[in-house]
Structures are given as C-alpha cells and as structure tokens.
Design a protein around this motif. Structure first.
Motif, PDB file in Angstrom:
ATOM      1  N   GLU A  14       0.844  -1.188   0.000  1.00  0.00           N
ATOM      2  CA  GLU A  14       0.000   0.000   0.000  1.00  0.00           C
ATOM      3  C   GLU A  14       0.880   1.238   0.000  1.00  0.00           C
ATOM      4  N   LYS A  15       0.434   2.260  -0.707  1.00  0.00           N
ATOM      5  CA  LYS A  15       1.172   3.500  -0.787  1.00  0.00           C
ATOM      6  C   LYS A  15       0.281   4.606  -0.249  1.00  0.00           C
ATOM      7  N   SER A  16       0.800   5.410   0.634  1.00  0.00           N
ATOM      8  CA  SER A  16       0.024   6.499   1.217  1.00  0.00           C
ATOM      9  C   SER A  16       0.559   7.828   0.726  1.00  0.00           C
ATOM     10  N   ILE A  17      -0.332   8.817   0.695  1.00  0.00           N
ATOM     11  CA  ILE A  17       0.094  10.164   0.358  1.00  0.00           C
ATOM     12  C   ILE A  17      -0.241  11.094   1.513  1.00  0.00           C
ATOM     13  N   SER A  18       0.521  12.162   1.580  1.00  0.00           N
ATOM     14  CA  SER A  18       0.207  13.248   2.503  1.00  0.00           C
ATOM     15  C   SER A  18      -0.383  14.363   1.674  1.00  0.00           C
ATOM     16  N   ARG A  19      -1.403  15.030   2.208  1.00  0.00           N
ATOM     17  CA  ARG A  19      -1.969  16.139   1.464  1.00  0.00           C
ATOM     18  C   ARG A  19      -2.423  17.234   2.404  1.00  0.00           C
ATOM     19  N   CYS A  20      -2.462  18.424   1.835  1.00  0.00           N
ATOM     20  CA  CYS A  20      -2.903  19.611   2.550  1.00  0.00           C
ATOM     21  C   CYS A  20      -3.740  20.436   1.585  1.00  0.00           C
ATOM     22  N   VAL A  21      -4.863  20.937   2.050  1.00  0.00           N
ATOM     23  CA  VAL A  21      -5.724  21.788   1.236  1.00  0.00           C
ATOM     24  C   VAL A  21      -5.832  23.137   1.940  1.00  0.00           C
ATOM     25  N   CYS A  22      -5.521  24.201   1.193  1.00  0.00           N
ATOM     26  CA  CYS A  22      -5.559  25.560   1.746  1.00  0.00           C
ATOM     27  C   CYS A  22      -6.475  26.429   0.898  1.00  0.00           C
ATOM     28  N   ILE A  23      -7.157  27.341   1.540  1.00  0.00           N
ATOM     29  CA  ILE A  23      -7.896  28.392   0.847  1.00  0.00           C
ATOM     30  C   ILE A  23      -7.152  29.684   1.171  1.00  0.00           C
ATOM     31  N   THR A  24      -6.702  30.386   0.129  1.00  0.00           N
ATOM     32  CA  THR A  24      -5.906  31.590   0.333  1.00  0.00           C
ATOM     33  C   THR A  24      -6.621  32.804  -0.251  1.00  0.00           C
ATOM     34  N   ASP A  25      -6.140  33.984   0.144  1.00  0.00           N
ATOM     35  CA  ASP A  25      -6.756  35.211  -0.356  1.00  0.00           C
ATOM     36  C   ASP A  25      -5.951  35.871  -1.460  1.00  0.00           C
ATOM     37  N   SER A  26      -4.808  35.302  -1.800  1.00  0.00           N
ATOM     38  CA  SER A  26      -4.036  35.789  -2.943  1.00  0.00           C
ATOM     39  C   SER A  26      -3.324  34.604  -3.585  1.00  0.00           C
ATOM     40  N   SER A  27      -2.825  34.855  -4.779  1.00  0.00           N
ATOM     41  CA  SER A  27      -2.334  33.775  -5.625  1.00  0.00           C
ATOM     42  C   SER A  27      -0.825  33.576  -5.515  1.00  0.00           C
ATOM     43  N   LEU A  28      -0.403  32.346  -5.760  1.00  0.00           N
ATOM     44  CA  LEU A  28       1.029  32.054  -5.893  1.00  0.00           C
ATOM     45  C   LEU A  28       1.548  32.484  -7.265  1.00  0.00           C
ATOM     46  N   SER A  29       0.632  32.619  -8.229  1.00  0.00           N
ATOM     47  CA  SER A  29       1.003  33.010  -9.594  1.00  0.00           C
ATOM     48  C   SER A  29      -0.120  33.833 -10.207  1.00  0.00           C
ATOM     49  N   ASP A  30       0.080  34.282 -11.416  1.00  0.00           N
ATOM     50  CA  ASP A  30      -0.933  35.074 -12.108  1.00  0.00           C
ATOM     51  C   ASP A  30      -1.877  34.231 -12.957  1.00  0.00           C
ATOM     52  N   LEU A  31      -1.796  32.930 -12.846  1.00  0.00           N
ATOM     53  CA  LEU A  31      -2.581  32.030 -13.685  1.00  0.00           C
ATOM     54  C   LEU A  31      -3.810  31.508 -12.943  1.00  0.00           C
ATOM     55  N   ASP A  32      -4.834  31.123 -13.709  1.00  0.00           N
ATOM     56  CA  ASP A  32      -6.036  30.539 -13.105  1.00  0.00           C
ATOM     57  C   ASP A  32      -5.786  29.130 -12.575  1.00  0.00           C
ATOM     58  N   LEU A  33      -4.890  28.423 -13.242  1.00  0.00           N
ATOM     59  CA  LEU A  33      -4.511  27.073 -12.830  1.00  0.00           C
ATOM     60  C   LEU A  33      -2.993  27.001 -12.811  1.00  0.00           C
ATOM     61  N   THR A  34      -2.432  26.619 -11.684  1.00  0.00           N
ATOM     62  CA  THR A  34      -0.987  26.552 -11.532  1.00  0.00           C
ATOM     63  C   THR A  34      -0.606  25.181 -10.998  1.00  0.00           C
ATOM     64  N   ILE A  35       0.417  24.590 -11.590  1.00  0.00           N
ATOM     65  CA  ILE A  35       0.967  23.315 -11.111  1.00  0.00           C
ATOM     66  C   ILE A  35       2.447  23.534 -10.856  1.00  0.00           C
ATOM     67  N   ILE A  36       2.882  23.226  -9.646  1.00  0.00           N
ATOM     68  CA  ILE A  36       4.283  23.410  -9.256  1.00  0.00           C
ATOM     69  C   ILE A  36       4.799  22.089  -8.699  1.00  0.00           C
ATOM     70  N   ARG A  37       5.987  21.685  -9.131  1.00  0.00           N
ATOM     71  CA  ARG A  37       6.657  20.515  -8.545  1.00  0.00           C
ATOM     72  C   ARG A  37       7.833  21.041  -7.731  1.00  0.00           C
ATOM     73  N   VAL A  38       7.847  20.736  -6.453  1.00  0.00           N
ATOM     74  CA  VAL A  38       8.897  21.193  -5.554  1.00  0.00           C
ATOM     75  C   VAL A  38       9.800  20.004  -5.256  1.00  0.00           C
ATOM     76  N   PRO A  39      11.045  20.025  -5.777  1.00  0.00           N
ATOM     77  CA  PRO A  39      11.951  18.887  -5.545  1.00  0.00           C
ATOM     78  C   PRO A  39      12.308  18.727  -4.066  1.00  0.00           C
ATOM     79  N   PRO A  40      12.732  17.533  -3.670  1.00  0.00           N
ATOM     80  CA  PRO A  40      13.153  17.313  -2.281  1.00  0.00           C
ATOM     81  C   PRO A  40      14.265  18.282  -1.890  1.00  0.00           C
TER      82      PRO A  40
END
Length: 104
Positions: A14-40
C-alpha cells in the motif's frame, strides 16, 4: 467457456500520500490554474511535493480566493511532511512576521 482470471500481485504494498488543502486570499502566480513541482530539499522537504492552485474561475472556491492542494508520498504525518512547505509558501498563523509577498 473460458472465464477471466483475477490476478493479484501479493507483493504490491500500500502507498500512502500526505496532502494539505488551503484556501488563500491571494495567488502564488498570475494564472487561473498553476501546477508546481517542488523537488526534495528545496525547503527542507524530504519528498517531491506537487502543488495545484485553482482560482475562483475554475469554480473550485469563492470569488477572490484560491484553492491550493499540496501532495507528496507519505513518509510521516501530513503535517510533518508538508508543514515546512506551507510555512514557506504562505503567511502562517504560527509565524508572527507577515510577508506581504506571500498569500494568507
């Protein structure tokens, strides 16, 4: 008649994931949809973290808000796996210094 046979891989774990869901009042980027991969080890994170950010135009959160979803392979609890990155990306209630460049 030949019947289908269900093959089960008994070595699969079995493989487990950790997840976090946040609601923010400003954006990390200027896009409507943003995908970021953060390396170890980018922000003292032990695993690669995937960050999805959705604006209200995606109908996933209220107007002028952003939904941010962080996930990684679990190595501990979700809080232990993701808290350091959440504190790096956002103004956090445990951090008394507010950075105006970071979302709340």
């Amino acid at each position: 008649h030949t019947h289908p046979v269900l093959c089960v891989d008994t070595t699969a774990s079995e493989k487990s994931i950790s997840r976090c869901v946040c609601i923010t009042d400003s954006s990390l980027s200027d896009l409507d949809l943003t995908i970021i991969r953060v390396p170890p080890n980018t922000c003292n994170n032990s695993k690669t973290v995937t960050v999805f950010q959705f604006s209200s135009s995606t109908m996933s959160c209220p107007n002028r808000k952003y939904l941010v979803h962080l996930t990684c392979d679990a190595s501990s609890t979700s809080q232990q796996d993701l808290e350091v990155l959440v504190k790096h990306l956002f103004n956090h209630k445990d951090n008394p210094e507010i950075d105006p460049k970071k979302p709340n």
